[in-house]
Design an enzyme around this catalytic site. Structure first.
Site, PDB file in Angstrom:
ATOM      1  N   ASP A 196       0.640  -2.527  -9.963  1.00 50.18           N
ATOM      2  CA  ASP A 196       0.409  -2.240  -8.551  1.00 50.18           C
ATOM      3  C   ASP A 196       1.656  -2.701  -7.795  1.00 50.18           C
ATOM      4  O   ASP A 196       2.680  -3.020  -8.405  1.00 50.18           O
ATOM      5  CB  ASP A 196      -0.853  -2.938  -8.041  1.00 50.18           C
ATOM      6  CG  ASP A 196      -1.581  -2.125  -6.969  1.00 50.18           C
ATOM      7  OD1 ASP A 196      -0.974  -1.896  -5.911  1.00 50.18           O
ATOM      8  OD2 ASP A 196      -2.731  -1.723  -7.189  1.00 50.18           O
ATOM      9  N   HIS A 270       1.239   2.860  -4.951  1.00 56.97           N
ATOM     10  CA  HIS A 270       1.034   1.513  -5.491  1.00 56.97           C
ATOM     11  C   HIS A 270       2.069   1.174  -6.566  1.00 56.97           C
ATOM     12  O   HIS A 270       1.758   0.495  -7.545  1.00 56.97           O
ATOM     13  CB  HIS A 270      -0.382   1.383  -6.061  1.00 56.97           C
ATOM     14  CG  HIS A 270      -1.448   1.304  -5.009  1.00 56.97           C
ATOM     15  ND1 HIS A 270      -1.738   0.146  -4.316  1.00 56.97           N
ATOM     16  CD2 HIS A 270      -2.292   2.247  -4.516  1.00 56.97           C
ATOM     17  CE1 HIS A 270      -2.711   0.373  -3.452  1.00 56.97           C
ATOM     18  NE2 HIS A 270      -3.064   1.649  -3.543  1.00 56.97           N
ATOM     19  N   GLU A 346      -4.537   6.205  -2.604  1.00 55.05           N
ATOM     20  CA  GLU A 346      -3.787   5.691  -1.460  1.00 55.05           C
ATOM     21  C   GLU A 346      -2.286   5.954  -1.580  1.00 55.05           C
ATOM     22  O   GLU A 346      -1.458   5.079  -1.363  1.00 55.05           O
ATOM     23  CB  GLU A 346      -4.054   4.195  -1.296  1.00 55.05           C
ATOM     24  CG  GLU A 346      -5.511   3.887  -1.003  1.00 55.05           C
ATOM     25  CD  GLU A 346      -5.833   2.406  -0.948  1.00 55.05           C
ATOM     26  OE1 GLU A 346      -6.839   2.045  -0.304  1.00 55.05           O
ATOM     27  OE2 GLU A 346      -5.086   1.609  -1.553  1.00 55.05           O
TER      28      GLU A 346
END
Length: 625
Positions: A196, A270, A346
């Site tokens: 991440d 990410h 995201e």
């Protein structure tokens, strides 16, 4: 389950309560209490009828020997007082993971088609023993089991928990300890979130900077998301990673406990830790640091956001796909399961919209919207995975750009994505944040360390993974997710996992028709005691009052309730400390005007059991709906 079967189950449970405390989690399909008890002692023998059962028998002997001190040794044979048998002809009712457990005064017989079933049978057997069996030291007591016949098998094939080790690194031994706890609850999937923005945790030998640089960040203390940026020249000392030998060791440990590990390499968003190591893979090619928890994005409250720092791979750069091919070549070799999770969530596309290469690629592909580039990216990634014999699994955002029919979707933004995916013929793992996000606050936000949302155990227990109107064959199962922005230690990871993890274990394993919250609470409280013996942390937020306010004309109306049955709620608004002689809550009340402060506490059987919660009038006003 038909009505006659449900009635039989209820009768069995009632009989179990009357004869002996059988408090199992997850609840088996069928429990038939019998007369008598079986006593475990030094003369007890453990035997298995087929070589495939040996590993399970060895695990059972280890589980029993440490607290009892008996030194039991598992052996091949068919006359053990604890006998583990694999069927010669498969029992269709049991499937791959089911078992039958028969305890009588003479002994214990566990029968299953496969070693996984034997393994789950010995977990149920252990739960039938006194709580001291969970201890790490020898205890002196009588070790008895109630006589019972149990038939059991899972509702879903995918029963998972995700642990994020990017935000905070957990050692391989801590991960093994966590997996061991999950396996005892009959979870069979461990989703390992390995990469991440805040750390790259898996060694990729062909790309050494991923762990030399990407696994480390500057040390920071405080609330995640509000931390300071790295200073020029500040050493990055916080973090860690797993070597490939570490990975193999953990995978083997999980396999022995019938847990499949699904690795996640989160792309194309990410990816800040990867870009810290290889900035040329981004659109801007600007140097970035592994993020230590700074406010690097702006969220607008409607699900949209803007990244202040680039954290996405460039979908128009062929070097990105060369990079991913190297990564997934090594990841695929380490994890024998068919899936690799590729994230897809995201992903901010603002940098793509400004990049000439991305714009040229959109023109070449005749794409009108920059969002569609993610579909192209995922298509390329899926081809890479397929070449290595793996299936693509991703968060529900992967639906937005279009994916192949073979892709599997993990629905986290509520159930909507899972419904859409199933209706389109995709396999789905249901993991909606509204029921399954274990990092959410589980009690009153004034008591718990702050985070952006709340989820109570009762809500998790009430979840139904198969939405109305969806063909159940596309729902592989479900999963709880533990993101660790605010979870720096294994001890706190346990606190956030349990008891909600116990609730989800039952949601994913047990027949939905037998779910019963008051009955689960009774069993959950016995597991609190067992967790105490095992030194496993858990939350007691279920004992706290739930405080709600509404507007009643120009008055502020207060409503209090307990999450579990049997709580008495007492409160004061006169600046005194509440106890069992204060006003007992019985119905909604309109609060008087003025700068009052509410103080409330729960009691059970005349003794305080929940936290004292204190809220000013302003705080109560902000809660009003």
């Amino acid at each position: 389950m038909n009505l006659s079967r449900l009635f039989l189950f209820i009768i069995c449970i009632a009989s179990a309560r009357a004869q002996s405390p059988i408090n199992l989690i997850p609840q088996p399909v069928s429990i038939l209490p019998q007369n008598g008890i079986f006593t475990l002692n030094k003369k007890t023998t453990i035997q298995y009828n087929q070589a495939e059962g040996r590993a399970v028998a060895d695990i059972l002997s280890q589980q029993l020997n440490r607290p009892t001190g008996f030194g039991l040794v598992a052996k091949s044979g068919q006359t053990g007082t604890i006998q583990l048998n694999l069927t010669s002809t498969p029992d269709a009712q049991l499937g791959q993971e089911g078992y039958r457990l028969d305890v009588s005064a003479k002994g214990v017989l566990i029968t299953a088609n496969r070693p996984a079933g034997l393994f789950y049978g010995i977990q149920t057997l252990t739960q039938l023993l006194p709580k001291e069996i969970e201890g790490k030291d020898a205890a002196t007591r009588t070790w008895t089991l109630p006589a019972v016949k149990i038939t059991d098998y899972p509702r879903f094939g995918w029963r998972g928990i995700m642990l994020d080790v990017s935000r905070h690194f957990f050692t391989k031994d801590e991960v093994k300890q966590y997996i061991d706890q999950l396996a005892k609850l009959k979870f069979n999937t461990f989703h390992w979130h390995l990469t991440d923005d805040n750390g790259w945790r898996i060694e990729i030998k062909s790309l050494p900077r991923l762990t030399e640089v990407g696994a480390w960040r500057v040390a920071r203390s405080g609330h995640y998301g509000d931390l300071a940026e790295p200073k020029p020249g500040e050493p990055a000392t916080y973090g860690g990673f797993y070597t490939q030998n570490d990975i193999r060791e953990v995978v083997a440990y999980a396999q022995a406990r019938n847990v499949t590990i699904v690795p996640e390499i989160d792309v194309p968003g990410h990816s800040m830790a990867a870009l810290a190591a290889y900035p040329e893979l981004s659109c801007t090619k600007a140097a970035v640091s592994v993020n230590p928890g700074t406010p690097f994005s702006e969220w607008y409250g409607n699900g949209t956001f803007k990244m202040k720092v680039e954290n996405t791979l460039n979908p128009s750069d062929e070097k990105v796909y060369d990079f991913l091919d190297k990564v997934f070549t090594e990841v695929a070799a380490l994890f024998p399961n068919p899936y690799i999770h590729v994230g897809g969530d995201e992903c901010y596309k603002g940098y793509w919209a400004q990049n000439p290469g991305c714009q040229a690629l959109m023109k070449q592909l005749n794409l009108r919207h920059v969002e569609d580039l993610q579909g192209y990216f995922m298509g390329r990634v899926e081809k890479i995975l397929m070449a290595k014999g793996k299936k693509l699994l991703g968060w529900d955002e992967i639906l937005e750009g279009g994916i192949s029919s073979g892709a599997t979707v993990m629905s986290w933004r509520g159930i909507k994505g899972g419904i859409e995916a199933a209706q389109a013929g995709h396999n789905v793992v249901m993991t909606p944040s509204t029921f399954a996000y274990l990092d959410y606050v589980q009690g009153d936000p004034t008591i718990e360390p702050p985070i952006y949302a709340a989820l109570r155990t009762r809500t998790s227990y009430g979840y139904e993974p198969v939405p109305d109107g969806v063909d159940a064959k596309y729902i592989l199962g479900g999963q709880g997710n533990l993101w660790t922005e605010q979870i720096p230690t294994l001890r706190y990871a346990e606190y956030m996992t349990y008891p909600r993890g116990w609730a989800l274990a039952e949601v994913f394993w047990s027949p939905k028709e037998v779910k019963n919250w008051p009955n689960f609470v009774q069993r959950m409280e016995t597991h609190f005691e067992r967790a105490d013996v095992a030194k496993i942390n858990y939350s007691r937020a279920i004992y706290d009052a739930i405080i709600k306010t509404t507007k009643n004309g120009d008055k502020l109306r207060l409503e209090l309730e307990g999450e579990i049955p049997g709580l008495d709620i007492y409160y004061t608004i006169d600046d005194t400390m509440p106890d069992q002689f204060s006003t007992r809550y019985t119905q909604p009340i309109d609060l008087p005007d003025g700068p009052i402060t509410l103080r409330t506490i729960t009691y059970r059987s005349g003794k305080p059991i929940g936290h004292l919660i204190t809220l000013s009038r302003d705080a109560l006003q902000k809660r009003a709906r």
